[in-house]
Scaffold this active site. Sequence first.
Site, PDB file in Angstrom:
ATOM      1  N   HIS A  19       0.830  -1.207   0.000  1.00 53.70           N
ATOM      2  CA  HIS A  19       0.000   0.000   0.000  1.00 53.70           C
ATOM      3  C   HIS A  19       0.867   1.260   0.000  1.00 53.70           C
ATOM      4  O   HIS A  19       0.526   2.258  -0.613  1.00 53.70           O
ATOM      5  CB  HIS A  19      -0.914   0.036   1.234  1.00 53.70           C
ATOM      6  N   ASP A 122      -5.292   6.006   2.321  1.00 53.58           N
ATOM      7  CA  ASP A 122      -5.471   4.591   2.040  1.00 53.58           C
ATOM      8  C   ASP A 122      -6.905   4.157   2.319  1.00 53.58           C
ATOM      9  O   ASP A 122      -7.559   4.675   3.230  1.00 53.58           O
ATOM     10  CB  ASP A 122      -4.513   3.774   2.912  1.00 53.58           C
TER      11      ASP A 122
END
Length: 500
Positions: A19, A122
């Site tokens: 990520h 995120d």
Amino acid sequence: MKMESQLNIIFLPYPTPGHMIPMVDSARLFARHGASSTIITTPANASTFQKAIDTDFELGYSIRIHVIPFPASQVGLPEGVENIKDAASLEIMSKIGRGLYMLRDQIVVLFHDLNADCLVTDMLYPWTVDSAEKLGIPRLYFYSSSYFSSCANHSVRKNRPHDGLESDTCKFSIPDLPHKIEMTALQLEEWKRTKSDTNAQFFDAVYEAEKRSYGALYNSFHELESDYEEHYKSTMGIKVWSIGPVAAWINNTIKGQKHDHVEELEPEWLKWLNSMKNDSVLYVSFGSLTRLPNAQLVEIAHGLENSGHNFIWVIRKRENDDDDDDDGDSFLHDFEVRMREGNQGYIIWNWAPQLRILEHSSIGGIVTHCGWNSILESLSVGLPMITWPLFAEQFYNEKLLVDMLKIGVAAAAGVKENKLWMNLGEEDVVKRDMITNAVKVLMGSGEESMEMRKRAKKLSDAGKKATEEGGTSYNNLIQLIDELKSFKLSREVSKSKLEN
Ligand code: UDP
């Protein structure tokens, strides 16, 4: 009132390489196109990309890291354990999660104090959509995998086509997708098969926040999965920008710069690759998190050796595992020595410089767990793949590679189960013959392999074009920055009207 024209974008990555790496690359791309990027993270995570950010800053780009301390001792973790890749168990993972949650209030204040014009956060921080709303600024939902997996996942959540099947191994089609995609329930995440679970509740919040976001940012490109990019747009009802492949894009802009990082010494692995023929070596990696049980490592070792092909294999060892007996260790040690002496294979322990390895001319294919970053990174250099999904959305990505794009050979046909690496048992071990067969197909010179190579090369060219001036991803980034600037301007105009 003075209008500030530079766009101030705050990036909040989730601390796991899959990520964090693409978000940092994205922040760098925004800065390269005139925005000011600030990445909020904790000390150990910052240290993994500080050098790249310093280099960009020295080159004159407006980019920096805002470091906040991680409450390691408060959650019972040793100093420096702040990234999911350092979590050898579910317990450590959840402690890292708790630590991150404790930082929430501090980060909310920071969004305000740093004068954010836009938040790129995120997917795993659903609460940031509220922060953005309060500040009256856009939140962009950052999803670090494919459109294909996102669309498939949303359809499965909504329609639950796996409910009421005779068994977990029965096939079902995923409803409402542009193509007929078949899966088994076992290939879905465990928590999705059962209904009541805290994971399910958490992801409900994630997807609710996705819908409430101003838009979404995808590390993908139009030419790669246009049907699913369109499908996402039409079904989610939010704006979306494809700006990938970000790793290849940022690295291409760096090449040839005077600040380019040059390795002083030629590392061992590079010497070894330099001694190999073009396209002859298979790169074997299961991503940044997975630590396979010894029984599986042994099968992979035999499978690779029996294939007769050259390989470079990244092994992340388990710690304090009963399974990790001395026999297993000495087997791998002997195997490593034998492979080096026979010049067939090279083992890298724990962490590999993946991008540098993949772009080496001797690499001819990859075994991948179907993590999206590894897929894009190998696709960017035109490599075909052996697919070996393990958990999360990786089984969807396998479908995209094998059935749709036709650039992948599935490592194990038949029943396979979506499981976190720490839950893998004897019954999950993929046997050596299957591995050998897949390697022979991919690395051999048969028609199937040649065709896959051609298709992968074409996609690599398309990815390059997408990120060059005038390309689809390039235009999307420019258009997004312009749109965010207009948003900022109108926000500032209405603020100044209120003040007067
Ligand atoms: N990676 C790396 N070296 C390693 C393992 C992983 O550089 O030894 C990088 C890889 O290049 C990619 C990321 O870590 O950028 C892994 O992301 P991916 O989505 O492929 O899988 P995940 O680790 O999230 O399962």
